[in-house]
Design a protein around this motif. Structure first.
Motif, mmCIF file in Angstrom:
data_model
loop_
_atom_site.group_PDB
_atom_site.id
_atom_site.type_symbol
_atom_site.label_atom_id
_atom_site.label_comp_id
_atom_site.label_asym_id
_atom_site.label_seq_id
_atom_site.Cartn_x
_atom_site.Cartn_y
_atom_site.Cartn_z
ATOM 1 N N ARG A 1 -26.803 -18.203 24.942
ATOM 2 C CA ARG A 1 -25.824 -17.209 25.372
ATOM 3 C C ARG A 1 -26.187 -16.737 26.782
ATOM 4 O O ARG A 1 -27.359 -16.522 27.101
ATOM 5 C CB ARG A 1 -25.771 -16.035 24.404
ATOM 6 N N HIS A 2 -25.155 -16.560 27.595
ATOM 7 C CA HIS A 2 -25.382 -16.193 29.001
ATOM 8 C C HIS A 2 -24.315 -15.221 29.462
ATOM 9 O O HIS A 2 -23.114 -15.418 29.202
ATOM 10 C CB HIS A 2 -25.346 -17.440 29.885
ATOM 11 N N THR A 3 -24.758 -14.156 30.142
ATOM 12 C CA THR A 3 -23.831 -13.182 30.724
ATOM 13 C C THR A 3 -23.569 -13.559 32.171
ATOM 14 O O THR A 3 -24.503 -13.663 32.983
ATOM 15 C CB THR A 3 -24.414 -11.761 30.642
ATOM 16 N N VAL A 4 -22.326 -13.771 32.497
ATOM 17 C CA VAL A 4 -21.938 -14.292 33.808
ATOM 18 C C VAL A 4 -22.067 -13.212 34.879
ATOM 19 O O VAL A 4 -21.611 -12.071 34.701
ATOM 20 C CB VAL A 4 -20.496 -14.819 33.767
ATOM 21 N N GLU A 5 -22.669 -13.578 35.994
ATOM 22 C CA GLU A 5 -22.784 -12.686 37.136
ATOM 23 C C GLU A 5 -21.758 -13.076 38.192
ATOM 24 O O GLU A 5 -21.341 -14.240 38.275
ATOM 25 C CB GLU A 5 -24.202 -12.758 37.702
ATOM 26 N N SER A 6 -21.382 -12.124 39.013
ATOM 27 C CA SER A 6 -20.290 -12.332 39.969
ATOM 28 C C SER A 6 -20.582 -13.468 40.950
ATOM 29 O O SER A 6 -19.699 -14.260 41.286
ATOM 30 C CB SER A 6 -20.005 -11.039 40.739
ATOM 31 N N GLU A 7 -21.836 -13.569 41.400
ATOM 32 C CA GLU A 7 -22.162 -14.616 42.378
ATOM 33 C C GLU A 7 -22.036 -16.020 41.794
ATOM 34 O O GLU A 7 -21.879 -16.990 42.540
ATOM 35 C CB GLU A 7 -23.571 -14.411 42.948
ATOM 36 N N GLU A 8 -22.092 -16.127 40.493
ATOM 37 C CA GLU A 8 -21.959 -17.438 39.862
ATOM 38 C C GLU A 8 -20.535 -17.966 39.942
ATOM 39 O O GLU A 8 -20.313 -19.174 39.784
ATOM 40 C CB GLU A 8 -22.405 -17.364 38.397
ATOM 41 N N LEU A 9 -19.595 -17.095 40.194
ATOM 42 C CA LEU A 9 -18.194 -17.504 40.290
ATOM 43 C C LEU A 9 -17.719 -17.594 41.743
ATOM 44 O O LEU A 9 -16.527 -17.836 41.984
ATOM 45 C CB LEU A 9 -17.299 -16.522 39.519
ATOM 46 N N SER A 10 -18.628 -17.435 42.683
ATOM 47 C CA SER A 10 -18.238 -17.517 44.098
ATOM 48 C C SER A 10 -18.165 -18.972 44.536
ATOM 49 O O SER A 10 -18.854 -19.835 43.986
ATOM 50 C CB SER A 10 -19.241 -16.762 44.965
ATOM 51 N N GLY A 11 -17.319 -19.238 45.519
ATOM 52 C CA GLY A 11 -17.222 -20.569 46.094
ATOM 53 C C GLY A 11 -16.264 -21.507 45.389
ATOM 54 O O GLY A 11 -16.179 -22.685 45.748
ATOM 55 N N ILE A 12 -15.534 -21.009 44.390
ATOM 56 C CA ILE A 12 -14.575 -21.872 43.694
ATOM 57 C C ILE A 12 -13.441 -22.228 44.651
ATOM 58 O O ILE A 12 -12.855 -21.354 45.299
ATOM 59 C CB ILE A 12 -14.012 -21.165 42.444
ATOM 60 N N GLY A 13 -13.123 -23.503 44.742
ATOM 61 C CA GLY A 13 -12.108 -23.966 45.680
ATOM 62 C C GLY A 13 -10.715 -23.456 45.363
ATOM 63 O O GLY A 13 -10.351 -23.266 44.188
ATOM 64 N N ALA A 14 -9.948 -23.232 46.409
ATOM 65 C CA ALA A 14 -8.570 -22.757 46.237
ATOM 66 C C ALA A 14 -7.762 -23.758 45.431
ATOM 67 O O ALA A 14 -7.851 -24.971 45.657
ATOM 68 C CB ALA A 14 -7.926 -22.538 47.610
#
Length: 397
Positions: A127-140
């Motif tokens: 189980r992992h709690t997602v941090e905001s920086e992990e979702l950065s850089g996703i392509g448009a």
């Protein structure tokens, strides 16, 4: 005098024969010393191939490659894809291919290599709690499953988001758990090489368009076949629908592989999965596997040029149908099994088919011409020495 002349001529003749034999032995020794490595090899065949008795892989040639026996069905003529391949997933034998090693953008079919690389190191129940920086850089314009920061997910949930919804957000989180985006890309490159997939260059692990990111129909088939041999991979890629966690309760997600779900096209009987993809640069791409009568086939289709967005599925259908009919009636034109280790070739979008060109091999340390020249010189010296010795004996007699 007559007897003397006859004796001398006989001795000279015997000496000549001895000298010629010496020269022949020397020349033969040179040829043996040069060995098979010194033989002239056909273009595209390295020394290793010559030792193993392997022919240059025909799949590197442009166009359609198939070796049909009498009574074999014709390869479908309605397949417009720039590149495609049909293989037996069990044996790895390639039944047919078209521009199979042409390097093209793979889109989300590259997620198969991502899964092969990352799956073994992340327990499904973690189980992992997602941090905001992990979702950065996703392509448009990326496909997303709906991963939210500060929410806790099981790794298995994230993998279903990858395989069913092709979620680049789920890929980002899993890559972070695996050591980071760049580290994961490097690991994927290493994994591809270990599988013998040398047309693939990874820049963005989610398959999003990136300069220099390419794969091939051959390599994608290698990834698909390897994935089917991994129980977790096989389960995820064959799942048609699932529930994905959310704040107000789980919601349904559906696999984007239409041959599996029957969305917009007829479901393919016996379909196992594996992964589809689309980007504006790659067009539509697909790895599909199906089982029938104890035989499993894997098919890859890259960038159909006609027929719209559903063509990739219909062309895969045609190739699967042909493969099941042709099995046992065609000879393999290649294999998905790894060959020998080799350095990765430089990859670029729309690169022409690669032919493994090597210099003609020679005996270690001595060029073939040098060995032969040395043998000839040694033979000439032997001739001169023989005649000199014979001459001295004639004078003494």
């Amino acid at each position: 005098m007559t007897i003397g002349s006859s004796s001398r001529a006989s001795r000279v003749s015997r000496g000549s024969r001895v000298a010629v034999c010496c020269s022949a032995v020397c020349a033969l020794g040179a040829l043996i010393a040069s060995g098979p490595e010194g033989a002239r090899l056909p273009a595209g065949t390295g020394t290793q191939d010559a030792k193993a008795g392997q022919e240059p892989p025909s799949l590197y040639r442009p166009g359609t490659q198939v070796r049909s026996r009498a009574g074999a069905p014709r390869v479908p003529r309605d397949v417009s894809a720039v590149s495609w391949l049909v293989a037996d997933a069990g044996t790895g034998e390639v039944l047919a291919g078209h521009n199979a090693h042409r390097r093209l953008p793979p889109a989300s079919t590259l997620k198969t290599l991502f899964a092969l690389t990352v799956l073994p190191g992340l327990p499904a129940g973690l189980r992992h709690t997602v941090e905001s920086e992990e979702l950065s850089g996703i392509g448009a314009g990326s496909s997303l499953v709906g991963v939210q920061e500060n929410r806790t997910y099981r790794v298995a949930d994230l993998w279903r988001g990858v395989f069913l919804s092709s979620g680049n957000d789920a890929v980002r989180v899993l890559a972070a758990l695996n050591g980071g985006w760049r580290a994961t890309a490097e690991q994927m490159r290493d994994k591809a090489r270990s599988l013998g997939a040398r047309d693939t260059h990874v820049v963005s692990p989610d398959g999003y368009d990136a300069p220099g990111q390419v794969s091939s129909a051959y390599d994608l088939a290698v990834f698909g076949r390897a994935g089917l041999r991994n129980a977790e991979f096989a389960e995820y890629c064959s799942t048609a629908t699932a529930k994905f966690p959310a704040a107000d309760g789980p919601y349904g997600i559906q696999n984007t592989n239409r041959l599996l779900t029957g969305a917009g096209v007829d479901r393919y009987p016996g379909l196992i999965g594996i992964k589809n993809g689309y980007t504006s640069n790659a067009g539509n791409t697909l790895i599909a596997a199906a089982k029938r009568g104890g035989r499993t086939l894997v098919v890859t289709v890259m960038r159909p040029r006609t027929g719209g967005g559903l063509a990739v599925y219909e062309e895969a259908r045609s190739l699967l149908d042909w493969g099941f009919r042709a099995a046992g009636r065609v000879d393999a034109v290649g294999s998905l099994l790894p060959r020998r280790p080799a350095a990765a070739p430089q990859a670029g979008p729309e690169s022409p088919p690669v032919r493994e060109e090597k210099e003609e091999a020679t005996a270690p340390g001595w060029p073939a011409a040098g060995v032969i020249t040395g043998a000839a010189g040694f033979g000439a010296a032997a001739v001169a020495l023989t005649f000199r010795l014979m001459g001295r004996r004639l004078i003494r007699d």
